[in-house]
Design an enzyme around this catalytic site. Structure first.
Site: not given
Length: 124
Positions: A44, A81
């Site tokens: 990701s 993230k």
């Protein structure tokens, strides 16, 4: 008789740096008591250069700021993230278009565990 060594190969520009030693902990860790490492699983964050299997250096003492890459816990699950803050609300953004942003709903728990300060990757 020669008083200095004679090279038997190509000169290396790195020879000038050979006397200096590098302690990776000193280089990568500002606050040892607040720092931990995690291993990345998944893709990701690939477009930010963080790949599956990389080691991340994470500092719990650094205050998270807009734009930082963080280790966060969302509903009991850890994730890496990019932190985005808009109008007092937080969101977590992936660096891969295959993953949607994580925008906590009302009542959903999001806790930042630390700020990623370095990424370590073995090449071979």
């Amino acid at each position: 008789m020669a008083l200095s060594p004679v090279r038997a190969g190509f000169p290396s520009p790195a020879d000038d740096c050979m006397d200096a030693s590098l302690n990776l902990q000193d280089y990568l860790v500002a606050d040892p008591l607040a720092t931990f490492m995690v291993r990345v699983r998944g893709d990701s964050m690939r477009d930010d250069g963080i790949l599956d299997g990389d080691l991340l250096v994470v500092d719990k003492g650094e205050p998270p700021r807009h734009g930082d890459i963080v280790v966060a816990v969302v509903d009991g699950e850890f994730t890496v993230k990019r932190l985005r803050r808009v109008n007092g609300r937080c969101a977590l953004l992936a660096a891969n278009p295959d993953y949607p942003p994580i925008v906590p709903a009302d009542g959903q728990e999001l806790q930042v565990w630390g700020v990623v300060t370095a990424c370590v990757r073995k090449i071979r």
